[in-house]
Design a protein around this motif. Sequence first.
Motif, PDB file in Angstrom:
ATOM      1  N   VAL A 150       0.852  -1.192   0.000  1.00 13.91           N
ATOM      2  CA  VAL A 150       0.000   0.000   0.000  1.00 13.91           C
ATOM      3  C   VAL A 150       0.883   1.235   0.000  1.00 13.91           C
ATOM      4  O   VAL A 150       1.905   1.290   0.687  1.00 13.91           O
ATOM      5  CB  VAL A 150      -0.913   0.011   1.247  1.00 13.91           C
ATOM      6  N   ASN A 151       0.498   2.237  -0.798  1.00 20.48           N
ATOM      7  CA  ASN A 151       1.273   3.474  -0.878  1.00 20.48           C
ATOM      8  C   ASN A 151       0.649   4.533   0.024  1.00 20.48           C
ATOM      9  O   ASN A 151      -0.567   4.715   0.031  1.00 20.48           O
ATOM     10  CB  ASN A 151       1.312   3.967  -2.325  1.00 20.48           C
ATOM     11  N   GLU A 157      -1.666   5.631  -4.350  1.00 22.18           N
ATOM     12  CA  GLU A 157      -2.506   4.512  -3.920  1.00 22.18           C
ATOM     13  C   GLU A 157      -3.698   4.348  -4.858  1.00 22.18           C
ATOM     14  O   GLU A 157      -4.092   3.226  -5.204  1.00 22.18           O
ATOM     15  CB  GLU A 157      -2.974   4.729  -2.486  1.00 22.18           C
ATOM     16  N   ARG A 160      -2.386   2.747  -7.923  1.00 23.46           N
ATOM     17  CA  ARG A 160      -2.099   1.317  -7.661  1.00 23.46           C
ATOM     18  C   ARG A 160      -3.365   0.488  -7.805  1.00 23.46           C
ATOM     19  O   ARG A 160      -3.388  -0.532  -8.509  1.00 23.46           O
ATOM     20  CB  ARG A 160      -1.520   1.157  -6.254  1.00 23.46           C
ATOM     21  N   LYS A 161      -4.436   0.937  -7.146  1.00 21.00           N
ATOM     22  CA  LYS A 161      -5.697   0.206  -7.211  1.00 21.00           C
ATOM     23  C   LYS A 161      -6.289   0.220  -8.625  1.00 21.00           C
ATOM     24  O   LYS A 161      -6.808  -0.783  -9.106  1.00 21.00           O
ATOM     25  CB  LYS A 161      -6.700   0.781  -6.218  1.00 21.00           C
TER      26      LYS A 161
END
Length: 253
Positions: A150-151, A157, A160-161
């Motif tokens: 997780v960022n 984030e 990323r998702k």
Amino acid sequence: MARQPRGFLQEASHQVVAGGSAGLVEICLMHPLDVVKTRLLGFYKGILPPVLAETPKRAVKAFAVAGLGSGLTEAVVVNPFEVVKVTLQTNQNAFTEQPSSFVQAQQIIKTGGLGFQGLNKGLTATLGRHGVFNMVYFGFYFNVKNILPVNKDPNLEFLRKFGIGLVSGTIASIINIPFDVAKSRIQGPQPVPGEIKYRTCFKTMATVYKEEGFLALYKGLLPKIMRLGPGGAVMLLVYEYVYAWLQDTVNHK
């Protein structure tokens, strides 16, 4: 102990709202590409059946067993809507002359009934399409999401998702598209009026492969990826952020 039922109901309601919101946003954004995949027509033609189907089905998905069981469950729910949608999208008449979704559904029931020749035509192909897609989609998304760290940066984030959801939707689309092709052939207009050429899922796949070749099973792959790749990312992002917002709102009361 007395608070547990209330807590469960609250949790359930949050997931229903989050899932329903995700489905509604995703279908409204990506429906035009679904129309392109089926036939180049007015971009929001036939949107009512998927909207009515997507909102509850995404909510149900939050409680269903992840993957195959979820896909099979939603396929049974959405197949009648798919029959109406495909019929509307493949209608050759002018846009202004076409019936509404409700009238189209009535016509289908009057002609073929509620069974496999009518409102539930192509159910086996829909089961395959949704079952395979969800099995790959959710399996890939949640496994990769748990592996990648997780960022702390909210923007990174989000990316990323979104990236994981995009890849998940793309891979699932590539794997399940033969079922989608079979579903469209079965639910769409038959080559010869009055004659049913495409009846069952795997027989339809075999016929398409034999008559048109392997690549015919992947017709419409690009618009499908364009719809379900980013669409899958949007759906999961909306779900997660709406769910987190609901949880945060309740916790601060």
